[in-house]
Motif scaffolding. Structure first.
Motif, PDB file in Angstrom:
ATOM      1  N   SER A 166       0.831  -1.200   0.000  1.00  0.00           N
ATOM      2  CA  SER A 166       0.000   0.000   0.000  1.00  0.00           C
ATOM      3  C   SER A 166       0.866   1.252   0.000  1.00  0.00           C
ATOM      4  CB  SER A 166      -0.888   0.006   1.249  1.00  0.00           C
ATOM      5  OG  SER A 166      -1.437   1.285   1.477  1.00  0.00           O
ATOM      6  N   ALA A 167       0.388   2.290  -0.646  1.00  0.00           N
ATOM      7  CA  ALA A 167       1.096   3.565  -0.643  1.00  0.00           C
ATOM      8  C   ALA A 167       1.212   4.137   0.764  1.00  0.00           C
ATOM      9  CB  ALA A 167       0.382   4.564  -1.550  1.00  0.00           C
ATOM     10  N   PHE A 168       0.360   3.698   1.676  1.00  0.00           N
ATOM     11  CA  PHE A 168       0.381   4.192   3.046  1.00  0.00           C
ATOM     12  C   PHE A 168       1.307   3.392   3.956  1.00  0.00           C
ATOM     13  CE2 PHE A 168      -3.679   5.656   1.402  1.00  0.00           C
ATOM     14  CZ  PHE A 168      -3.708   6.969   1.843  1.00  0.00           C
ATOM     15  N   SER A 169       1.657   2.187   3.556  1.00  0.00           N
ATOM     16  CA  SER A 169       2.361   1.264   4.439  1.00  0.00           C
ATOM     17  C   SER A 169       3.860   1.553   4.483  1.00  0.00           C
ATOM     18  CB  SER A 169       2.109  -0.173   3.977  1.00  0.00           C
ATOM     19  OG  SER A 169       2.575  -1.086   4.921  1.00  0.00           O
ATOM     20  N   GLY A 170       4.322   1.974   5.640  1.00  0.00           N
ATOM     21  CA  GLY A 170       5.738   2.267   5.816  1.00  0.00           C
ATOM     22  C   GLY A 170       6.165   3.568   5.168  1.00  0.00           C
ATOM     23  N   SER A 171       5.208   4.457   4.929  1.00  0.00           N
ATOM     24  CA  SER A 171       5.523   5.746   4.292  1.00  0.00           C
ATOM     25  C   SER A 171       4.936   6.881   5.127  1.00  0.00           C
ATOM     26  CB  SER A 171       4.937   5.808   2.875  1.00  0.00           C
ATOM     27  OG  SER A 171       3.545   6.088   2.904  1.00  0.00           O
ATOM     28  N   ASP A 172       5.242   8.100   4.697  1.00  0.00           N
ATOM     29  CA  ASP A 172       4.653   9.267   5.355  1.00  0.00           C
ATOM     30  C   ASP A 172       3.546   9.889   4.492  1.00  0.00           C
ATOM     31  OD1 ASP A 172       6.241  10.366   3.375  1.00  0.00           O
ATOM     32  OD2 ASP A 172       7.289  11.757   4.690  1.00  0.00           O
ATOM     33  N   LEU A 173       2.943   9.077   3.623  1.00  0.00           N
ATOM     34  CA  LEU A 173       1.907   9.590   2.725  1.00  0.00           C
ATOM     35  C   LEU A 173       0.749  10.227   3.483  1.00  0.00           C
ATOM     36  CD1 LEU A 173       0.723  10.012  -0.092  1.00  0.00           C
ATOM     37  CD2 LEU A 173      -0.245   7.694   0.065  1.00  0.00           C
ATOM     38  N   ASP A 174       0.257   9.573   4.510  1.00  0.00           N
ATOM     39  CA  ASP A 174      -0.884  10.133   5.244  1.00  0.00           C
ATOM     40  C   ASP A 174      -0.530  11.503   5.827  1.00  0.00           C
ATOM     41  OD1 ASP A 174      -3.604   9.896   6.223  1.00  0.00           O
ATOM     42  OD2 ASP A 174      -2.723   9.634   8.212  1.00  0.00           O
ATOM     43  N   LEU A 175       0.663  11.643   6.347  1.00  0.00           N
ATOM     44  CA  LEU A 175       1.116  12.929   6.882  1.00  0.00           C
ATOM     45  C   LEU A 175       1.142  13.998   5.792  1.00  0.00           C
ATOM     46  CD1 LEU A 175       2.355  14.573   9.235  1.00  0.00           C
ATOM     47  CD2 LEU A 175       4.581  13.716   8.480  1.00  0.00           C
ATOM     48  N   VAL A 176       1.677  13.659   4.621  1.00  0.00           N
ATOM     49  CA  VAL A 176       1.741  14.606   3.500  1.00  0.00           C
ATOM     50  C   VAL A 176       0.334  15.032   3.087  1.00  0.00           C
ATOM     51  CG1 VAL A 176       2.364  14.825   1.045  1.00  0.00           C
ATOM     52  CG2 VAL A 176       3.982  13.798   2.660  1.00  0.00           C
ATOM     53  N   LEU A 177      -0.575  14.068   2.986  1.00  0.00           N
ATOM     54  CA  LEU A 177      -1.950  14.373   2.574  1.00  0.00           C
ATOM     55  C   LEU A 177      -2.660  15.240   3.608  1.00  0.00           C
ATOM     56  CD1 LEU A 177      -2.928  10.862   1.191  1.00  0.00           C
ATOM     57  CD2 LEU A 177      -2.306  12.889  -0.138  1.00  0.00           C
ATOM     58  N   ARG A 178      -2.542  14.879   4.870  1.00  0.00           N
ATOM     59  CA  ARG A 178      -3.220  15.638   5.932  1.00  0.00           C
ATOM     60  C   ARG A 178      -2.661  17.051   6.033  1.00  0.00           C
ATOM     61  NH1 ARG A 178      -7.693  12.591   6.510  1.00  0.00           N
ATOM     62  NH2 ARG A 178      -7.102  10.432   6.785  1.00  0.00           N
ATOM     63  N   ALA A 179      -1.357  17.199   5.855  1.00  0.00           N
ATOM     64  CA  ALA A 179      -0.740  18.532   5.929  1.00  0.00           C
ATOM     65  C   ALA A 179      -1.262  19.444   4.825  1.00  0.00           C
ATOM     66  CB  ALA A 179       0.781  18.413   5.838  1.00  0.00           C
ATOM     67  N   ARG A 180      -1.653  18.846   3.698  1.00  0.00           N
ATOM     68  CA  ARG A 180      -2.185  19.620   2.575  1.00  0.00           C
ATOM     69  C   ARG A 180      -3.710  19.663   2.566  1.00  0.00           C
ATOM     70  NH1 ARG A 180       1.397  19.046  -2.674  1.00  0.00           N
ATOM     71  NH2 ARG A 180       3.416  19.495  -1.763  1.00  0.00           N
ATOM     72  N   ASP A 181      -4.324  19.098   3.602  1.00  0.00           N
ATOM     73  CA  ASP A 181      -5.781  19.050   3.733  1.00  0.00           C
ATOM     74  C   ASP A 181      -6.439  18.322   2.555  1.00  0.00           C
ATOM     75  OD1 ASP A 181      -8.041  19.501   5.268  1.00  0.00           O
ATOM     76  OD2 ASP A 181      -8.532  21.348   4.200  1.00  0.00           O
ATOM     77  N   ILE A 182      -5.775  17.318   2.036  1.00  0.00           N
ATOM     78  CA  ILE A 182      -6.308  16.525   0.921  1.00  0.00           C
ATOM     79  C   ILE A 182      -7.242  15.465   1.479  1.00  0.00           C
ATOM     80  CG2 ILE A 182      -5.670  14.852  -0.877  1.00  0.00           C
ATOM     81  CD1 ILE A 182      -3.100  16.633  -1.255  1.00  0.00           C
ATOM     82  N   ASP A 183      -8.433  15.385   0.899  1.00  0.00           N
ATOM     83  CA  ASP A 183      -9.403  14.406   1.372  1.00  0.00           C
ATOM     84  C   ASP A 183      -9.903  13.468   0.281  1.00  0.00           C
ATOM     85  OD1 ASP A 183     -11.097  16.062  -0.085  1.00  0.00           O
ATOM     86  OD2 ASP A 183     -12.178  16.806   1.660  1.00  0.00           O
ATOM     87  N   SER A 184      -9.337  13.587  -0.912  1.00  0.00           N
ATOM     88  CA  SER A 184      -9.772  12.761  -2.034  1.00  0.00           C
ATOM     89  C   SER A 184      -8.554  12.393  -2.870  1.00  0.00           C
ATOM     90  CB  SER A 184     -10.778  13.534  -2.883  1.00  0.00           C
ATOM     91  OG  SER A 184     -11.251  12.755  -3.937  1.00  0.00           O
ATOM     92  N   LEU A 185      -8.484  11.127  -3.269  1.00  0.00           N
ATOM     93  CA  LEU A 185      -7.333  10.633  -4.014  1.00  0.00           C
ATOM     94  C   LEU A 185      -7.752  10.126  -5.387  1.00  0.00           C
ATOM     95  CD1 LEU A 185      -5.646   8.563  -1.174  1.00  0.00           C
ATOM     96  CD2 LEU A 185      -5.184  10.937  -1.852  1.00  0.00           C
ATOM     97  N   VAL A 186      -6.914  10.399  -6.363  1.00  0.00           N
ATOM     98  CA  VAL A 186      -7.068   9.860  -7.713  1.00  0.00           C
ATOM     99  C   VAL A 186      -5.905   8.899  -7.901  1.00  0.00           C
ATOM    100  CG1 VAL A 186      -7.228  10.393 -10.160  1.00  0.00           C
ATOM    101  CG2 VAL A 186      -8.127  12.021  -8.471  1.00  0.00           C
ATOM    102  N   LEU A 187      -6.220   7.624  -8.074  1.00  0.00           N
ATOM    103  CA  LEU A 187      -5.190   6.587  -8.068  1.00  0.00           C
ATOM    104  C   LEU A 187      -4.813   6.122  -9.473  1.00  0.00           C
ATOM    105  CD1 LEU A 187      -6.512   4.349  -5.159  1.00  0.00           C
ATOM    106  CD2 LEU A 187      -5.006   6.333  -5.036  1.00  0.00           C
TER     107      LEU A 187
END
Length: 187
Positions: A101-122
């Motif tokens: 997963s893009a979230f597993s072992g990464s700081d992706l959630d932190l990056v998204l939350r810091a930018r107030d992103i609530d929707s992803l295009v995969l």
């Protein structure tokens, strides 16, 4: 309206060499990336990579162990780099993950939350790996989801079809790159 980001996942040189089927995947993905940038949608690249010596690779993880044994995903190795045809530009974020997963072992959630992103295009390679794993994780984190069906690629076309036509539509909007670009242009 949701604040979105385009995730470009595991489109690394070695992965493209294995999965690219000659269908024009990279130029299509490039159009999605260019369209996102033109619309002011952040582009976030996600790559899989392991440190020298593979301290984060467990022998119990069959998929990861086999990939590492095949010489894939070593940090700094040319094959681990993002494919040149869709390379990041200044201002794009590159996130390194250590599992499917893009979230597993990464700081992706932190990056998204810091930018107030609530929707992803995969988008990404493979539909049955990083895309599927990220869909599940994103659902649990309450992100809105769009999957660009032809912005994803898998070595098994039938698995890709079943995921994009049967499974993903239960949790995400599943659209073609060109249809998404038209919708983005109307906003």
């Amino acid at each position: 309206m949701a604040k979105s980001a385009l995730l470009v996942m595991d489109v690394q040189r070695d992965v493209v060499a294995i999965a690219d089927d000659g269908s024009g995947y990279l130029p299509r993905l490039r159009r999605a990336i260019d369209g996102a940038r033109a619309a002011g949608i952040p582009v976030i690249y996600v790559v899989m990579a392991f440190r020298q010596g593979d301290p984060e690779v467990s022998p119990r993880n069959k998929v990861i162990t086999n990939a590492v044994r095949a010489g894939m995903f070593t940090e700094g190795a040319p094959g681990t780099e993002i494919h040149d045809d869709i390379a990041p530009q200044q201002g794009d974020v590159v996130v390194t993950k250590r599992r499917g997963s893009a979230f597993s072992g990464s700081d992706l959630d932190l990056v998204l939350r810091a930018r107030d992103i609530d929707s992803l295009v995969l988008t990404g390679i493979a539909t049955s790996a990083v895309v599927l794993s990220t869909v599940w994780a994103a659902i649990d984190l309450d992100f809105g989801l769009t999957v660009l069906a032809d912005g994803c690629l898998d070595t098994d076309p039938e698995v890709h079809r079943v995921l994009t036509e049967k499974l993903f539509p239960q949790w995400a909007d599943v659209v073609a790159v060109e249809d998404w670009l038209k919708a983005v242009a109307r906003q």
